[in-house]
Scaffold this active site. Sequence first.
Site, PDB file in Angstrom:
ATOM      1  N   ALA A  10      -5.789  10.034   3.716  1.00 45.61           N
ATOM      2  CA  ALA A  10      -4.425  10.746   3.380  1.00 45.61           C
ATOM      3  C   ALA A  10      -3.319   9.763   4.095  1.00 45.61           C
ATOM      4  O   ALA A  10      -2.496  10.367   4.965  1.00 45.61           O
ATOM      5  CB  ALA A  10      -4.465  12.041   4.371  1.00 45.61           C
ATOM      6  N   VAL A  13      -0.801   5.722   0.681  1.00 49.36           N
ATOM      7  CA  VAL A  13      -1.403   5.554  -0.979  1.00 49.36           C
ATOM      8  C   VAL A  13      -1.871   7.067  -1.221  1.00 49.36           C
ATOM      9  O   VAL A  13      -1.321   7.763  -2.024  1.00 49.36           O
ATOM     10  CB  VAL A  13      -2.110   4.472  -1.118  1.00 49.36           C
ATOM     11  CG1 VAL A  13      -2.651   4.867  -2.466  1.00 49.36           C
ATOM     12  CG2 VAL A  13      -1.650   3.121  -0.728  1.00 49.36           C
ATOM     13  N   CYS A 276       0.574  -4.795   1.974  1.00 51.81           N
ATOM     14  CA  CYS A 276      -0.097  -5.252   0.887  1.00 51.81           C
ATOM     15  C   CYS A 276      -0.020  -6.717   0.644  1.00 51.81           C
ATOM     16  O   CYS A 276      -0.683  -7.548   0.521  1.00 51.81           O
ATOM     17  CB  CYS A 276       0.491  -4.455  -0.246  1.00 51.81           C
ATOM     18  SG  CYS A 276      -0.477  -2.847  -0.809  1.00 51.81           S
ATOM     19  N   LYS A 279      -1.768  -9.014   3.010  1.00 50.30           N
ATOM     20  CA  LYS A 279      -3.261  -8.924   2.837  1.00 50.30           C
ATOM     21  C   LYS A 279      -3.842  -9.193   1.497  1.00 50.30           C
ATOM     22  O   LYS A 279      -4.983 -10.140   1.411  1.00 50.30           O
ATOM     23  CB  LYS A 279      -3.764  -7.416   3.001  1.00 50.30           C
ATOM     24  CG  LYS A 279      -5.096  -6.732   3.026  1.00 50.30           C
ATOM     25  CD  LYS A 279      -5.001  -5.566   3.129  1.00 50.30           C
ATOM     26  CE  LYS A 279      -4.768  -5.035   1.771  1.00 50.30           C
ATOM     27  NZ  LYS A 279      -4.764  -3.367   1.688  1.00 50.30           N
ATOM     28  N   ARG A 442      18.543  -9.409   7.135  1.00 54.13           N
ATOM     29  CA  ARG A 442      18.691  -8.826   5.732  1.00 54.13           C
ATOM     30  C   ARG A 442      19.655  -9.170   4.732  1.00 54.13           C
ATOM     31  O   ARG A 442      19.733  -8.215   4.010  1.00 54.13           O
ATOM     32  CB  ARG A 442      18.396  -7.289   6.105  1.00 54.13           C
ATOM     33  CG  ARG A 442      16.957  -7.091   6.617  1.00 54.13           C
ATOM     34  CD  ARG A 442      15.921  -7.377   5.770  1.00 54.13           C
ATOM     35  NE  ARG A 442      14.598  -7.136   6.165  1.00 54.13           N
ATOM     36  CZ  ARG A 442      13.460  -6.732   5.656  1.00 54.13           C
ATOM     37  NH1 ARG A 442      13.453  -6.884   4.189  1.00 54.13           N
ATOM     38  NH2 ARG A 442      12.393  -6.619   6.106  1.00 54.13           N
TER      39      ARG A 442
HETATM   40  C1  UDX Z   1       4.318  -3.708  -2.485  1.00 53.39           C
HETATM   41  C2  UDX Z   1       4.273  -3.948  -4.191  1.00 53.39           C
HETATM   42  O1  UDX Z   1       5.678  -3.777  -4.583  1.00 53.39           O
HETATM   43  C3  UDX Z   1       3.791  -2.602  -4.894  1.00 53.39           C
HETATM   44  O2  UDX Z   1       3.662  -2.529  -6.059  1.00 53.39           O
HETATM   45  C4  UDX Z   1       2.310  -2.666  -4.347  1.00 53.39           C
HETATM   46  O3  UDX Z   1       1.572  -1.422  -4.651  1.00 53.39           O
HETATM   47  C5  UDX Z   1       2.315  -2.305  -2.621  1.00 53.39           C
HETATM   48  O4  UDX Z   1       2.736  -3.660  -2.207  1.00 53.39           O
HETATM   49  P1  UDX Z   1       5.582  -2.334  -0.765  1.00 53.39           P
HETATM   50  O5  UDX Z   1       4.718  -3.302   0.369  1.00 53.39           O
HETATM   51  O6  UDX Z   1       5.750  -1.044  -0.232  1.00 53.39           O
HETATM   52  O7  UDX Z   1       5.070  -2.801  -1.992  1.00 53.39           O
HETATM   53  O8  UDX Z   1       7.002  -3.249  -0.548  1.00 53.39           O
HETATM   54  P2  UDX Z   1       8.079  -3.928  -1.387  1.00 53.39           P
HETATM   55  O9  UDX Z   1       9.290  -3.197  -1.801  1.00 53.39           O
HETATM   56  O10 UDX Z   1       7.277  -4.640  -2.453  1.00 53.39           O
HETATM   57  O11 UDX Z   1       8.505  -4.924  -0.305  1.00 53.39           O
HETATM   58  C6  UDX Z   1       7.538  -5.913   0.427  1.00 53.39           C
HETATM   59  C7  UDX Z   1       8.237  -6.678   1.489  1.00 53.39           C
HETATM   60  O12 UDX Z   1       8.923  -7.722   0.929  1.00 53.39           O
HETATM   61  C8  UDX Z   1       9.274  -6.021   2.567  1.00 53.39           C
HETATM   62  O13 UDX Z   1       9.135  -6.345   3.757  1.00 53.39           O
HETATM   63  C9  UDX Z   1      10.692  -6.403   1.631  1.00 53.39           C
HETATM   64  O14 UDX Z   1      11.412  -6.053   2.594  1.00 53.39           O
HETATM   65  C10 UDX Z   1      10.386  -7.791   1.325  1.00 53.39           C
HETATM   66  N1  UDX Z   1      11.256  -8.354   0.102  1.00 53.39           N
HETATM   67  C11 UDX Z   1      11.391  -7.556  -1.041  1.00 53.39           C
HETATM   68  C12 UDX Z   1      12.073  -9.368   0.623  1.00 53.39           C
HETATM   69  O15 UDX Z   1      12.340  -9.643   1.475  1.00 53.39           O
HETATM   70  N2  UDX Z   1      13.047  -9.491  -0.610  1.00 53.39           N
HETATM   71  C13 UDX Z   1      13.139  -8.812  -1.819  1.00 53.39           C
HETATM   72  O16 UDX Z   1      14.035  -9.460  -2.723  1.00 53.39           O
HETATM   73  C14 UDX Z   1      12.076  -8.004  -2.039  1.00 53.39           C
HETATM   74  P1  ADP Z   2      -2.869   3.040   2.838  1.00 52.91           P
HETATM   75  O1  ADP Z   2      -1.591   2.559   3.124  1.00 52.91           O
HETATM   76  O2  ADP Z   2      -3.724   2.311   2.105  1.00 52.91           O
HETATM   77  O3  ADP Z   2      -2.869   4.443   2.411  1.00 52.91           O
HETATM   78  P2  ADP Z   2      -3.252   4.321   5.613  1.00 52.91           P
HETATM   79  O4  ADP Z   2      -3.866   3.523   6.879  1.00 52.91           O
HETATM   80  O5  ADP Z   2      -1.962   4.840   5.625  1.00 52.91           O
HETATM   81  O6  ADP Z   2      -3.395   3.102   4.266  1.00 52.91           O
HETATM   82  O7  ADP Z   2      -4.310   5.310   5.198  1.00 52.91           O
HETATM   83  C1  ADP Z   2      -5.741   5.431   5.138  1.00 52.91           C
HETATM   84  C2  ADP Z   2      -6.498   6.641   5.565  1.00 52.91           C
HETATM   85  O8  ADP Z   2      -7.828   6.554   5.409  1.00 52.91           O
HETATM   86  C3  ADP Z   2      -6.427   6.758   7.201  1.00 52.91           C
HETATM   87  O9  ADP Z   2      -5.426   7.908   7.464  1.00 52.91           O
HETATM   88  C4  ADP Z   2      -7.707   6.970   7.648  1.00 52.91           C
HETATM   89  O10 ADP Z   2      -7.788   7.948   8.675  1.00 52.91           O
HETATM   90  C5  ADP Z   2      -8.347   7.359   6.425  1.00 52.91           C
HETATM   91  N1  ADP Z   2      -9.780   6.894   6.449  1.00 52.91           N
HETATM   92  C6  ADP Z   2     -10.553   5.773   6.647  1.00 52.91           C
HETATM   93  N2  ADP Z   2     -11.794   5.945   6.692  1.00 52.91           N
HETATM   94  C7  ADP Z   2     -12.105   7.107   6.208  1.00 52.91           C
HETATM   95  C8  ADP Z   2     -13.452   7.929   5.970  1.00 52.91           C
HETATM   96  N3  ADP Z   2     -14.680   7.293   6.002  1.00 52.91           N
HETATM   97  N4  ADP Z   2     -13.147   9.060   5.574  1.00 52.91           N
HETATM   98  C9  ADP Z   2     -12.209   9.712   5.595  1.00 52.91           C
HETATM   99  N5  ADP Z   2     -10.944   9.337   5.670  1.00 52.91           N
HETATM  100  C10 ADP Z   2     -11.058   7.973   6.184  1.00 52.91           C
END
Ligand code: UDX
Ligand code: ADP
Length: 462
Positions: A10, A13, A276, A279, A442
């Site tokens: 939860a 994502v 993301c 990683k 920024r």
């Molecule tokens: C990203 C992807 O956009 C998304 O599609 C994927 O599912 C998850 O990863 P997110 O990490 O939520 O999403 O944020 P994003 O808006 O992509 O920004 C990532 C980082 O880049 C932030 O720290 C943002 O501030 C930075 N960024 C983004 C910049 O520094 N400059 C830019 O022009 C755009």
């Molecule tokens: P993301 O950004 O990918 O959604 P989060 O860390 O915000 O990552 O959410 C992942 C969630 O999955 C956490 O709340 C964590 O407690 C939960 N989780 C991890 N392993 C298990 C599991 N085996 N069963 C149920 N929940 C889990």
Amino acid sequence: MIKNICCIGAGYVGGPTMAVIAQKCPNIKVTVVDLNEDRIDAWNSSNLENLPIYEPGLDRVVEEARGRNLFFSTEVDKAIDEAEMIFISVNTPTKTYGVGKGMAADLKYIELCARQIARVAKSDKIVVEKSTLPVRTAQAIKDILDHTGNGVNFQILSNPEFLAEGTAIDDLFAPDRVLIGGDITESGQKAINQLVDIYANWVSKDRILTTNVWSSELSKLTANAFLAQRVSSINAMSELCEKTGADVNEVAKAIGMDSRIGSKFLKASVGFGGSCFQKDILNLVYIAKSYGLNEVADYWEQVIIMNDHQKRRFAKNMISTLYNTVSGKKIAFLGWAFKKDTNDTRESAAIYVADDLISEQAMVSVFDPKVDETQILFDLNYLETRSDIENKKYIKIEKDPYSTVENSHAIAILTEWDEFKTYDWKRIYDSMLKPAFVFDGRNLLDKKELEEIGFVYQAIGS
Ligand code: UDX
Ligand code: ADP
């Protein structure tokens, strides 16, 4: 027709995605489960301000669907048993130990989920991987399910999430595309179609792409790698701009109008953060290396090297501008989240900038509209540069921006929160020590306006 969905995890994502599916498909029961009781309690909180994640528009979606066909629970086994389709949305952080440390994704949470599903399932299930995973994870999940299950059939689909935090609800309502990967077998195609039917409730069919599982998994990594590469590319140019007198904003505008390049993701910054980008690229690098593709690995690794450099160089520039010493000086941070409109701080540049400044014995005061004190301390401690007690000596978390900046030598802007632009900058200037510095990580504020007030203003790339 699917009637019952369960989502394990939860988080950032699972929470928003399931809330939107439930809102758009009132006939499907959606249960989101998590091991973390506090998190589930927060999702069930009657006060919508207490939802565990901050995301504009999420409260209204939850308000409409929760209790109707959207449920949050810690009863993982029960939800698995009842569901026909199970989304896995658990976290897959970069490994911090063993083989692939600092690079490979840690799949232990995924594996635990797979084993739990295998143990509990008594009827056929479609298992959907939603977390960002290295290519070929679906195979691992399939192996576990097929070899430890109770003889039931599992179909594994990959349905990567492309939502960006801060705009998650809009991204889910109107996605550029939905990607679904599955087996080319007949039962694989049938499973794909069942998931297509769910999205088709609000996404037009021409935006729903179906592929094989590996293409789907790799597309997610590729999209994030390309986006991160753009940020690192413009950040590389920002340093050159500073040396030559060019202005990175002007350069970005000029190249962004080239339709082959496009205008998005060209904002120079103190460095990208989030759960993301880093990683996923490290993942890509790891996969490339494991196939002996060293040039491919080096190519993508450079995106990360550039990003690390950008964060470090920001802190270094602050220190040298402040007469080569920040020891005992109060430095005010505006922003801690990795971008605006989220309370997520994973890999935020602010953490690394703070760490570098504290190593020089600066006294750092932090204000972020949505991030709380425990999270900020946790982030710093997680780096393990120094003990919790030591960190607490140097960092102070404030609830008000004006007290944060009072008597400070310098302000660092680390998140592009809109509200920072509306602050009374004259009042801020008056309350600071002189000369009053603003380091804008920024490119958020207006240089001319701040210089007229009296600030010494430095932004990225000009
Ligand atoms: C990203 C992807 O956009 C998304 O599609 C994927 O599912 C998850 O990863 P997110 O990490 O939520 O999403 O944020 P994003 O808006 O992509 O920004 C990532 C980082 O880049 C932030 O720290 C943002 O501030 C930075 N960024 C983004 C910049 O520094 N400059 C830019 O022009 C755009
Ligand atoms: P993301 O950004 O990918 O959604 P989060 O860390 O915000 O990552 O959410 C992942 C969630 O999955 C956490 O709340 C964590 O407690 C939960 N989780 C991890 N392993 C298990 C599991 N085996 N069963 C149920 N929940 C889990």
